[in-house]
Design a protein around this motif. Structure first.
Motif, PDB file in Angstrom:
ATOM      1  N   UNK A 101     113.082  23.431  49.288  1.00  0.00           N
ATOM      2  CA  UNK A 101     113.577  22.291  50.057  1.00  0.00           C
ATOM      3  C   UNK A 101     112.430  21.363  50.437  1.00  0.00           C
ATOM      4  N   UNK A 102     112.696  20.071  50.551  1.00  0.00           N
ATOM      5  CA  UNK A 102     111.652  19.144  51.020  1.00  0.00           C
ATOM      6  C   UNK A 102     111.190  19.547  52.423  1.00  0.00           C
ATOM      7  N   UNK A 103     109.899  19.418  52.676  1.00  0.00           N
ATOM      8  CA  UNK A 103     109.354  19.768  53.974  1.00  0.00           C
ATOM      9  C   UNK A 103     109.302  18.557  54.897  1.00  0.00           C
ATOM     10  N   UNK A 104     109.356  18.818  56.170  1.00  0.00           N
ATOM     11  CA  UNK A 104     109.270  17.769  57.174  1.00  0.00           C
ATOM     12  C   UNK A 104     107.913  17.063  57.093  1.00  0.00           C
ATOM     13  N   UNK A 105     107.908  15.771  57.371  1.00  0.00           N
ATOM     14  CA  UNK A 105     106.672  14.988  57.291  1.00  0.00           C
ATOM     15  C   UNK A 105     105.588  15.544  58.206  1.00  0.00           C
ATOM     16  N   UNK A 106     106.010  16.046  59.398  1.00  0.00           N
ATOM     17  CA  UNK A 106     105.013  16.590  60.323  1.00  0.00           C
ATOM     18  C   UNK A 106     104.241  17.746  59.696  1.00  0.00           C
ATOM     19  N   UNK A 107     104.931  18.563  58.920  1.00  0.00           N
ATOM     20  CA  UNK A 107     104.284  19.697  58.272  1.00  0.00           C
ATOM     21  C   UNK A 107     103.380  19.226  57.142  1.00  0.00           C
ATOM     22  N   UNK A 108     103.886  18.333  56.323  1.00  0.00           N
ATOM     23  CA  UNK A 108     103.109  17.832  55.196  1.00  0.00           C
ATOM     24  C   UNK A 108     101.838  17.126  55.670  1.00  0.00           C
ATOM     25  N   UNK A 109     101.982  16.289  56.682  1.00  0.00           N
ATOM     26  CA  UNK A 109     100.857  15.478  57.137  1.00  0.00           C
ATOM     27  C   UNK A 109      99.807  16.284  57.901  1.00  0.00           C
ATOM     28  N   UNK A 110     100.173  17.498  58.311  1.00  0.00           N
ATOM     29  CA  UNK A 110      99.220  18.325  59.052  1.00  0.00           C
ATOM     30  C   UNK A 110      98.233  19.036  58.131  1.00  0.00           C
ATOM     31  N   UNK A 291      90.580  26.990  55.945  1.00  0.00           N
ATOM     32  CA  UNK A 291      91.748  26.395  56.577  1.00  0.00           C
ATOM     33  C   UNK A 291      92.316  25.283  55.709  1.00  0.00           C
ATOM     34  N   UNK A 292      93.629  25.312  55.472  1.00  0.00           N
ATOM     35  CA  UNK A 292      94.288  24.229  54.736  1.00  0.00           C
ATOM     36  C   UNK A 292      94.519  23.024  55.635  1.00  0.00           C
ATOM     37  N   UNK A 293      94.475  23.244  56.943  1.00  0.00           N
ATOM     38  CA  UNK A 293      94.664  22.155  57.898  1.00  0.00           C
ATOM     39  C   UNK A 293      93.370  21.380  58.092  1.00  0.00           C
ATOM     40  N   UNK A 294      92.263  22.104  58.184  1.00  0.00           N
ATOM     41  CA  UNK A 294      90.964  21.464  58.388  1.00  0.00           C
ATOM     42  C   UNK A 294      89.923  22.118  57.489  1.00  0.00           C
ATOM     43  N   UNK A 295      89.792  21.654  56.225  1.00  0.00           N
ATOM     44  CA  UNK A 295      88.852  22.267  55.283  1.00  0.00           C
ATOM     45  C   UNK A 295      87.396  22.164  55.702  1.00  0.00           C
ATOM     46  N   UNK A 296      87.106  21.334  56.701  1.00  0.00           N
ATOM     47  CA  UNK A 296      85.724  21.240  57.183  1.00  0.00           C
ATOM     48  C   UNK A 296      85.317  22.514  57.919  1.00  0.00           C
ATOM     49  N   UNK A 297      86.313  23.267  58.372  1.00  0.00           N
ATOM     50  CA  UNK A 297      86.023  24.554  59.013  1.00  0.00           C
ATOM     51  C   UNK A 297      85.868  25.605  57.917  1.00  0.00           C
ATOM     52  N   UNK A 298      84.791  26.330  57.963  1.00  0.00           N
ATOM     53  CA  UNK A 298      84.551  27.318  56.913  1.00  0.00           C
ATOM     54  C   UNK A 298      84.379  28.712  57.513  1.00  0.00           C
ATOM     55  N   UNK A 299      84.767  29.745  56.765  1.00  0.00           N
ATOM     56  CA  UNK A 299      84.553  31.108  57.245  1.00  0.00           C
ATOM     57  C   UNK A 299      83.058  31.378  57.393  1.00  0.00           C
ATOM     58  N   UNK A 300      82.708  32.255  58.322  1.00  0.00           N
ATOM     59  CA  UNK A 300      81.306  32.619  58.514  1.00  0.00           C
ATOM     60  C   UNK A 300      80.731  33.146  57.204  1.00  0.00           C
ATOM     61  N   UNK A 301      79.550  32.656  56.851  1.00  0.00           N
ATOM     62  CA  UNK A 301      78.902  33.099  55.628  1.00  0.00           C
ATOM     63  C   UNK A 301      79.238  32.276  54.405  1.00  0.00           C
ATOM     64  N   UNK A 302      80.086  31.253  54.568  1.00  0.00           N
ATOM     65  CA  UNK A 302      80.486  30.402  53.450  1.00  0.00           C
ATOM     66  C   UNK A 302      80.183  28.937  53.768  1.00  0.00           C
TER      67      UNK A 302
END
Length: 334
Positions: A101-110, A291-302
């Motif tokens: 199903x199509x997703x809500x814009x709020x979800x897509x834009x996040x 994070x798919x929401x904020x790719x600037x955040x990276x796991x420790x060690x990466x």
């Protein structure tokens, strides 16, 4: 603290608005989830969601490709409300069959653009990067490309997991970027170089640490997972290939709602929760994925995702797993 609260506001508002629309009937307050992500990665989040929302979850864990095939076979009769996959290819296959199903814009834009389906019917939850894991005390000249692994200097020294979904997604991406003929040549050259075969990525990392092999193609987070399981530092490190090499593929775990589900608003509540600051921090800190929401955040060690010189691959097009599996059978890897 203030910034963290600001990040939470859109998700809390979305969850509140969806809750108001979802009704209060017992049927509407439950979801059936087909999860291609294991319980160890998702179980505690599902428990938290139920505790906070009161929505009961019936979860069927399994292989992502197998669950996608099951959904395709069930078609409009599928009992699933939500499909969670460990890779974009399985989601893309269900999307191509027009069962999401199509997703809500709020979800897509996040979600970052890289992790959104062009058809707007699924989003990524986390980013997962392909790397070359190696033993630093035994490998001094790191490969600059996956093509280097066909050189005789690597004969009998590397591990691959041809039955694993992440390896198959990597081969699917190679077919997309190089074509099937060139991909077959690479696979045959790898086979001729006498690699060691393993069922899954973690076993490759364990084998490197144990000295059975010197390197292997895996996802980035397995060195952290194996070290945690063994309760010690391991003799394995991650490395990336040269810019734009297919060995640097960034794939995604993701989520979508089944079009046939009668619980669209409730399903959106779950997706909003899994995209929230709380869930995304769990994926970063505990699962060691991006994070798919904020790719600037990276796991420790990466390093951050934007510093990884990944190839240009359309995640939504990694759908033809059958073609990939047929090629792997042809070259003797399945």
């Amino acid at each position: 603290m203030r910034n963290r609260l600001l990040l939470l506001i859109p998700f809390l508002a979305l969850i509140a608005s969806l809750s108001a629309c979802s009704g209060s009937s017992p049927e509407s307050q439950s979801l059936v989830i087909y999860s291609g992500r294991a319980e160890e990665y998702m179980g505690s989040l599902f428990e938290d969601f139920t505790a906070e929302s009161g929505i009961e979850l019936e979860i069927r864990y399994g292989d992502s490709a197998a669950l996608a095939a099951q959904i395709l076979e069930e078609g409009e009769n599928s009992p699933a409300d939500i499909f969670i996959s460990q890779d974009a290819g399985a989601l893309g296959a269900v999307s191509a069959a027009e069962l999401l199903a199509p997703l809500e814009d709020e979800l897509l834009n996040s979600v970052d653009k890289y992790f959104r389906s062009p058809s707007k019917d699924w989003v990524g939850l986390t980013g997962r990067v392909r790397v070359f894991a190696y033993a630093p005390d035994r490998v001094s000249n790191l490969p600059k490309s996956v093509d280097d692994l066909t050189d005789s200097t690597w004969k009998g020294r590397i591990g691959i997991a041809p039955t694993n979904a992440s390896f198959q997604a990597f081969i699917t991406a190679m077919i997309q970027t190089r074509g099937e003929v060139e991909t077959e040549k690479w696979l045959r050259a790898i086979v001729a170089n006498d690699p060691k075969f393993y069922e899954k990525n973690s076993l490759i990392v364990e084998a490197i640490d144990a000295g059975e092999i010197d390197g292997g193609l895996v996802n980035h987070y397995y060195i952290f997972e194996v070290a945690e399981e063994l309760g010690r530092e391991i003799n394995v490190e991650n490395s990336f290939f040269a810019a734009n090499d297919i060995g640097n593929l960034i794939n995604a775990s993701g989520i979508g709602k089944l079009k046939t589900s009668k619980k669209q608003e409730v399903g959106a509540e779950l997706i909003a929760f899994l995209l929230s600051q709380k869930a995304q921090t769990f994926f970063l800190d505990e699962v060691k994925e991006y994070s798919a929401v904020n790719p600037a955040r990276n796991p420790a060690g990466m390093i951050p995702l934007n510093q990884i010189k990944a190839p240009a691959v359309d995640l939504a097009s990694l759908t033809d797993l059958k073609r990939t599996q047929q090629l792997l059978i042809k070259v003797g890897l399945l």
